[in-house]
Design a protein around this motif. Sequence first.
Motif, PDB file in Angstrom:
ATOM      1  N   TRP A 429     -10.482 -12.604  -3.928  1.00 49.81           N
ATOM      2  CA  TRP A 429      -9.155 -12.097  -4.284  1.00 49.81           C
ATOM      3  C   TRP A 429      -8.212 -12.163  -3.091  1.00 49.81           C
ATOM      4  CZ3 TRP A 429      -6.118 -10.816  -8.237  1.00 49.81           C
ATOM      5  CH2 TRP A 429      -5.013 -10.005  -7.991  1.00 49.81           C
ATOM      6  N   PHE A 430      -8.661 -11.631  -1.943  1.00 50.60           N
ATOM      7  CA  PHE A 430      -7.802 -11.625  -0.757  1.00 50.60           C
ATOM      8  C   PHE A 430      -7.455 -13.048  -0.318  1.00 50.60           C
ATOM      9  CE2 PHE A 430      -9.932  -7.378   0.249  1.00 50.60           C
ATOM     10  CZ  PHE A 430      -8.899  -6.660  -0.324  1.00 50.60           C
ATOM     11  N   ARG A 547      -0.308  -8.311  -4.601  1.00 51.15           N
ATOM     12  CA  ARG A 547      -0.634  -7.415  -3.494  1.00 51.15           C
ATOM     13  C   ARG A 547      -2.141  -7.243  -3.392  1.00 51.15           C
ATOM     14  NH1 ARG A 547       3.225  -2.791  -5.824  1.00 51.15           N
ATOM     15  NH2 ARG A 547       1.237  -2.434  -6.865  1.00 51.15           N
ATOM     16  N   ASP A 548      -2.596  -6.698  -2.254  1.00 51.50           N
ATOM     17  CA  ASP A 548      -4.031  -6.511  -2.058  1.00 51.50           C
ATOM     18  C   ASP A 548      -4.645  -5.602  -3.112  1.00 51.50           C
ATOM     19  OD1 ASP A 548      -3.858  -8.112   0.115  1.00 51.50           O
ATOM     20  OD2 ASP A 548      -4.121  -6.548   1.621  1.00 51.50           O
ATOM     21  N   ASP A 549      -3.882  -4.621  -3.590  1.00 52.44           N
ATOM     22  CA  ASP A 549      -4.436  -3.664  -4.552  1.00 52.44           C
ATOM     23  C   ASP A 549      -4.161  -4.050  -5.995  1.00 52.44           C
ATOM     24  OD1 ASP A 549      -1.733  -3.262  -4.551  1.00 52.44           O
ATOM     25  OD2 ASP A 549      -1.815  -1.088  -4.262  1.00 52.44           O
ATOM     26  N   ASP A 550      -3.693  -5.264  -6.249  1.00 52.64           N
ATOM     27  CA  ASP A 550      -3.348  -5.658  -7.618  1.00 52.64           C
ATOM     28  C   ASP A 550      -4.547  -6.084  -8.458  1.00 52.64           C
ATOM     29  OD1 ASP A 550      -0.712  -5.085  -7.988  1.00 52.64           O
ATOM     30  OD2 ASP A 550       0.034  -7.020  -7.260  1.00 52.64           O
ATOM     31  N   ILE A 555      -6.988  -5.948 -13.830  1.00 56.42           N
ATOM     32  CA  ILE A 555      -8.097  -5.598 -14.739  1.00 56.42           C
ATOM     33  C   ILE A 555      -7.622  -4.577 -15.776  1.00 56.42           C
ATOM     34  CG2 ILE A 555     -10.378  -4.520 -14.871  1.00 56.42           C
ATOM     35  CD1 ILE A 555     -10.941  -5.705 -12.089  1.00 56.42           C
ATOM     36  N   ASN A 556      -6.817  -3.612 -15.321  1.00 55.58           N
ATOM     37  CA  ASN A 556      -6.303  -2.609 -16.265  1.00 55.58           C
ATOM     38  C   ASN A 556      -5.375  -3.250 -17.302  1.00 55.58           C
ATOM     39  OD1 ASN A 556      -7.669  -0.525 -15.042  1.00 55.58           O
ATOM     40  ND2 ASN A 556      -5.969   0.013 -13.669  1.00 55.58           N
ATOM     41  N   VAL A 557      -4.582  -4.215 -16.862  1.00 57.83           N
ATOM     42  CA  VAL A 557      -3.680  -4.909 -17.789  1.00 57.83           C
ATOM     43  C   VAL A 557      -4.483  -5.696 -18.825  1.00 57.83           C
ATOM     44  CG1 VAL A 557      -1.944  -6.728 -17.963  1.00 57.83           C
ATOM     45  CG2 VAL A 557      -1.761  -5.013 -16.159  1.00 57.83           C
ATOM     46  N   ARG A 585       0.777  -0.753 -13.721  1.00 64.44           N
ATOM     47  CA  ARG A 585       1.176  -0.506 -12.333  1.00 64.44           C
ATOM     48  C   ARG A 585       1.638   0.929 -12.134  1.00 64.44           C
ATOM     49  NH1 ARG A 585       4.060  -5.917  -9.765  1.00 64.44           N
ATOM     50  NH2 ARG A 585       2.155  -6.661  -8.770  1.00 64.44           N
ATOM     51  N   SER A 586       2.281   1.470 -13.141  1.00 56.90           N
ATOM     52  CA  SER A 586       2.728   2.859 -13.030  1.00 56.90           C
ATOM     53  C   SER A 586       1.531   3.805 -13.030  1.00 56.90           C
ATOM     54  CB  SER A 586       3.679   3.206 -14.190  1.00 56.90           C
ATOM     55  OG  SER A 586       3.005   3.115 -15.436  1.00 56.90           O
ATOM     56  N   LYS A 587       0.460   3.451 -13.790  1.00 57.54           N
ATOM     57  CA  LYS A 587      -0.745   4.280 -13.796  1.00 57.54           C
ATOM     58  C   LYS A 587      -1.422   4.255 -12.432  1.00 57.54           C
ATOM     59  CE  LYS A 587      -1.839   3.729 -18.721  1.00 57.54           C
ATOM     60  NZ  LYS A 587      -2.792   3.141 -19.690  1.00 57.54           N
TER      61      LYS A 587
END
Length: 590
Positions: A429-430, A547-550, A555-557, A585-587
């Motif tokens: 991913w990174f 972003r690194d945390d996306d 996965i949530n999407v 993203r808001s979650k």
Amino acid sequence: MNHKNSARLLTFLLALLVSFFGYPQPIIDLTDTPELTAGEYTRYLQENNDEKLTLAQAIAAFNSSEVRLGKHQSISLGISVAPVWLKTRLLNSTTNDENYRISVETPWLDVIEAWIVYQGRVIQQVSGGDAVAFEQRPMQYRYFAFEAELPKGESQLYLRVESVGPMAIPLRIATTELAVKRDISSSYQYGFLYGIMVALALYNLILFFSVRLPEYGLYALYLIGFVINSLSYTGQLHTWITPDFGPYFQDWLDIFLMITYSIAGLHFARKLLQTKQYAPILDRATIVVTLVIPAGMVIGFIFNQLTFALFLAFLLNTTFAVLFILLGLQALKHRIAAARLFLICSVTAATCICISTAAVAGFVPYNDVTFKLIEVGMAFEAICLAFLLAQRFRSAEADKQMAEKTARLDSLTGLNNRRGFAHAAQPIWFQEIRNGRDVSVVLIDIDHFKRINDGFGHSKGDEVLKAVAAVLKRGARRSDIIARWGGEEFLILLPETSEAQATQHAERLRQQIEKIELTSPGGAIKFTASFGVCGTIDGMFSKTKLRDDDLETIINVADEALYQVKASGRNQVKAATQQHVRQSRSKVKV
């Protein structure tokens, strides 16, 4: 008279002379033999314990027929024997006086007195030994040595040696130049052997503090203990640290240092071969030996019984060698992996130790080879045992890696579990987002899986899971990461794949799953799966804005998209919408 009769007559006459006068003492021509260990040229006799001979009395005794001639390079008489006198005839056949070094290369001999007699008068007298203060010795050296200028013609060397320890007397005579060269060579030899063992000991000590396995620490103590013991009985430790600690100190130091490496070595062998599991009696006997014999030596020290303690020290040394072999044989019998090499190196080292011990005790010839065999054997054993420990370390590392790998895999399907997915997916991913490449995920759920379990049994449910996993594996590229996400859910990470491409791939997988048909007593089993897809598209999930945390967000999407599929009838592929992205993203932010 023919030649045969002449030879017989000559043999008869020689035999007659020998019967009357004994064998004449050979003389050492130092011009032809500038360096040697002179045991075979030396006559010797022992005092009665109650009476010390003077030089004149010793000379008179040597003129009798009761003295013996050495049979080996060194004279070895055993432990705690009466003082011994030695006589050696030296011939300087040159026209000039020559400098020679005369030495007795046994550091623990307590009192050594030497006289050089030339034409009936004493031209040099020196005293030394372990009982003499270091600064008062003729040479401040690790064993008795002095230098003498021998005049032209024959000189006689007389030595008186007194010691409670093993009476091993390697009398060495050499020119000063050759003696210095020998010292340098000996230093290199010892340095090489000690260097090997110290390096191996330190390396395994570091491993011990890293992995906390006792065999590594015991091996390090075993080698360090042996090196210190060797430095002691070769006189080097005594010369550096304890030169003025008084008579018999080195004797006590030597035998107690035997305890350190013997005990550490035996416990190391127990732990390495794990004898407690299959040879408990031998294991307990080894423990008893490491307790009882050292305790006896301590008692000997308390009551100042050096001879008793020396006997126990040599018994411990011999028992140590025997137990090493017995432990190796038991391990070989029970097919322990390390047994064969352990047995080879332990037999070799034990043989060397026994020969060196027997040489010091006077049972076999004492010379350079027999005396240093113990260091050679121990160095060989140290290398072999280090190899065994390295094998064990590699095996432990392989087991650890296998355990870690197993902990990251789902046991039923062979796919990654969640932990395995995170381990494999994060680096990819990174790398993808930092290089601005496309990346997508596909989340899969088997439709109505509970009905399959309830209707056909859990074993058939397991077959369904394995069949789906097989389809996912066949359709995957080498760079794809597949995981069993939970129960009947699967997740795929697709590097260098846009959302549109991932959607097409998911549709192909859906069609293949739909075609699967499994047999069962209750009839054919057919099933379908639902797919949620999310990946890089023009908009919020542009490949240049990830972003690194996306990864968690994507996965949530995909999970949101999968939920929409389930709500709208299942057995479909649905890609994420911008609304799903914003909600997920808001979650994550919350």
